[in-house]
Design an enzyme around this catalytic site. Structure first.
Site, short mmCIF file in Angstrom:
data_model
loop_
_atom_site.label_atom_id
_atom_site.label_comp_id
_atom_site.label_asym_id
_atom_site.label_seq_id
_atom_site.Cartn_x
_atom_site.Cartn_y
_atom_site.Cartn_z
N HIS A 91 2.36 2.10 -4.39
CA HIS A 91 2.94 3.16 -4.91
C HIS A 91 2.14 4.19 -4.46
CE1 HIS A 91 4.59 6.27 -7.66
NE2 HIS A 91 5.33 5.40 -8.39
N ARG B 99 7.17 13.64 -8.87
CA ARG B 99 8.02 14.15 -7.38
C ARG B 99 9.42 14.28 -7.73
NH1 ARG B 99 7.94 9.92 -3.72
NH2 ARG B 99 6.65 8.72 -5.28
#
Length: 536
Positions: free
Chosen positions: A318, A338
């Site tokens: 990740h 994000r």
């Protein structure tokens, strides 16, 4: 918590912010994506892999740590296991009690089968509980399963097994409806419409979430439902070996009580492996976002009885694990951060990659920025990371958005004196997800009779890379499919005499293929004490 030197660097982030606001960073071309992957992603670091010496995948490359567990002896002491004394006799045995195991249990129970769950730790101690960002489903007017399917294939670099990807997206809207009706508290608009958000690699906003603790909320509801149905759950009792019958079909498992150190025999007409991932093997030395019991047990057990591995050489790192503070090093910073607009920046306050590339591309770009270009930010403990400009979230969406939409993330950093609303955070890729696993078909079946697999230990669905939100979807879709089909199959199975002969056969195969070892597997629990063996 930030040092004086770090605070000086934050001034560069603040200085470039006005020029970055409202301007999307250009996405990488397909050629540039391939280059950055091959140059930086751990899956391409050959020193971390070796070919297997035996079994159905002999010759295939897998991570070194996984190869060592597969090429190991059974930890079962045969003289302490009496197959004539059956402790549990059920129709469907589910090994693992995360989201996939719980979903499978509910559907198997609905077929009228007698169901039991055996799990290594407590019910719900699983990566499901730690999943934050959300679950994908194409259930909005401007979306469709076909579009979702194309995104899934694109994210997996078109290596996914088509029938599995099709099943994933086809069942997705129904999975959301099922969870909603069970009581999962998804984020909704005032009129009751579910709120959806973009994720990396998605062409539509189809991420459904419950704040930033989506997995924990789903697990809460599934766990309560399983208990309400009266399904028996045996905790602190991992499976250490699958049992076959004299016809070579899977017929149960040997369980090992972590507290009493005693074995028990669970006989079953069908078995579902739902043991989760492998993060605690720390491939390539990476930190992990995984729970303590994620040690690839299902892959080891399944392989030993002849089930085939698929995509076992591809792991998801990740892109946004915590790089600082050290107390939470490797913990997950959900992609939802994000998705709401936070962008990655280097030591000069410059954005170097589009913030919603697919996870493998995003992680590779961060590794490249830190380890090749030397533009990472050093931490006091000797780690390195890049900034994630979290104050952008409130600037884009309005004051209070970050704290409302990311309450768990906000509190995690607040404990260490970092205010995500006002200060960027430091991130670096963390070992997050096992893209591959045991090969299944769209019913959740392996090629070994009566053995099913669901969740993270299944392989083929995501190809070589998984999109955000498709893991929580995966555990529901294939947990339900495996449960339904295992329950139905159990009605026609007649179990013959139980046997563990395959253990001796596997040990002989180790010798025949030149593997001399004292290792035993599955690992069960990792050890971190200095000087201790790496496994229990």
């Amino acid at each position: 918590m930030y040092t004086a030197e770090m605070r000086e660097l934050i001034k560069k982030v603040e200085a470039t912010r006005p020029s970055r606001m409202g301007h999307d960073f250009p996405r990488l071309s397909p050629e540039a994506k391939l280059e950055i992957l091959k140059s930086n992603h751990p899956d391409y670091v050959e020193s971390g892999f070796r070919p297997l010496n035996l079994g159905v995948n002999s010759g295939d490359r897998v991570p070194l740590e996984l190869a060592d567990l597969i090429e190991a002896k059974s930890r079962v002491e045969l003289d302490k296991v009496d197959l004539n004394r059956v402790d549990y006799d059920v129709d469907v045995l589910i090994i693992g009690a995360g989201g996939a195991g719980a979903a499978a249990a509910l559907e198997a129970h609905n077929t009228g089968a007698k169901v039991m769950i055996a799990t290594k730790l407590r019910f719900g101690d699983a990566n499901t509980m730690m999943a934050e960002g959300g679950i994908q489903a194409a259930d909005k007017p401007d979306d469709s399963p076909a579009r979702h399917y194309l995104d899934v294939l694109g994210g997996g670099h078109f290596t996914n097994i088509p029938e599995l990807a099709k099943a994933l997206v086809h069942d997705a809207p129904g999975a959301i409806q099922w969870l909603n009706e069970l009581g999962v508290m998804f984020d909704k608009e005032e009129d009751g419409t579910m709120h959806t958000q973009h994720g990396g690699g998605t062409s539509r906003k189809r991420m459904h979430a419950a704040a930033d603790y989506s997995g924990a909320e789903i697990m809460r509801v599934l766990r309560d439902e399983v208990r309400n149905k009266g399904v028996e759950v045996i905790e602190f009792s991992p499976a250490v070996e699958l049992i076959k019958d004299t016809e070579g079909k899977v017929a149960g498992a040997v369980l090992y009580n972590l507290e009493t150190k005693e074995y028990s025999v669970a006989k079953a007409k069908t078995v579902i492996l739902a043991t989760g991932g492998a993060g605690r093997l720390h491939y390539h030395g990476f930190p992990t976002s995984n729970h303590y019991g994620a040690t690839a047990d299902g892959l080891v057990l399944g392989y030993r009885v002849g089930a085939e591995l698929a995509f076992a050489d591809t792991i998801q790192y990740h892109p946004t694990g915590v790089a600082f503070p050290s107390q939470i090093f490797g913990a997950l910073v959900t992609e939802k951060v994000r998705g709401l607009g936070a962008t990655p920046l280097n030591i000069d306050g410059e954005q170097f990659v589009y913030h919603l590339e697919t996870r493998d591309i995003e992680a590779s770009a961060i590794i490249n920025e830190c380890n090749v270009k030397g533009k990472g930010i050093a931490t006091p403990t000797g780690e390195v990371g890049v900034w994630l400009d979290t104050p952008l979230i409130d600037m884009i969406h309005g004051e209070g958005t970050l704290e409302k939409r990311l309450p768990a993330m906000f509190r995690m950093f607040e404990k260490f004196g970092i205010d995500m609303r006002k200060e960027p955070i430091l991130i670096y890729p963390t070992l997050h997800y096992q893209n591959g696993g045991l090969l299944i078909n769209d019913k959740g079946e392996t090629k070994i009779e009566n053995l099913f697999v669901a969740g993270e230990c299944a392989g083929g669905i995501h190809g070589r890379n998984r999109l955000m939100g498709n893991s929580l979807l995966d555990i529901i879709v294939f947990g339900r499919r495996a449960g339904k089909n295992a329950g139905a199959k159990s009605k026609e199975v007649e179990v013959k005499d139980l046997t563990l002969n395959h253990i001796a056969e596997y040990h002989e195969s180790l010798k025949a293929n030149g593997v001399e070892t004292d290792r035993v597997s599955p690992m069960l629990l990792p050890r971190y004490r200095h000087g201790a063996d790496k496994q229990n």
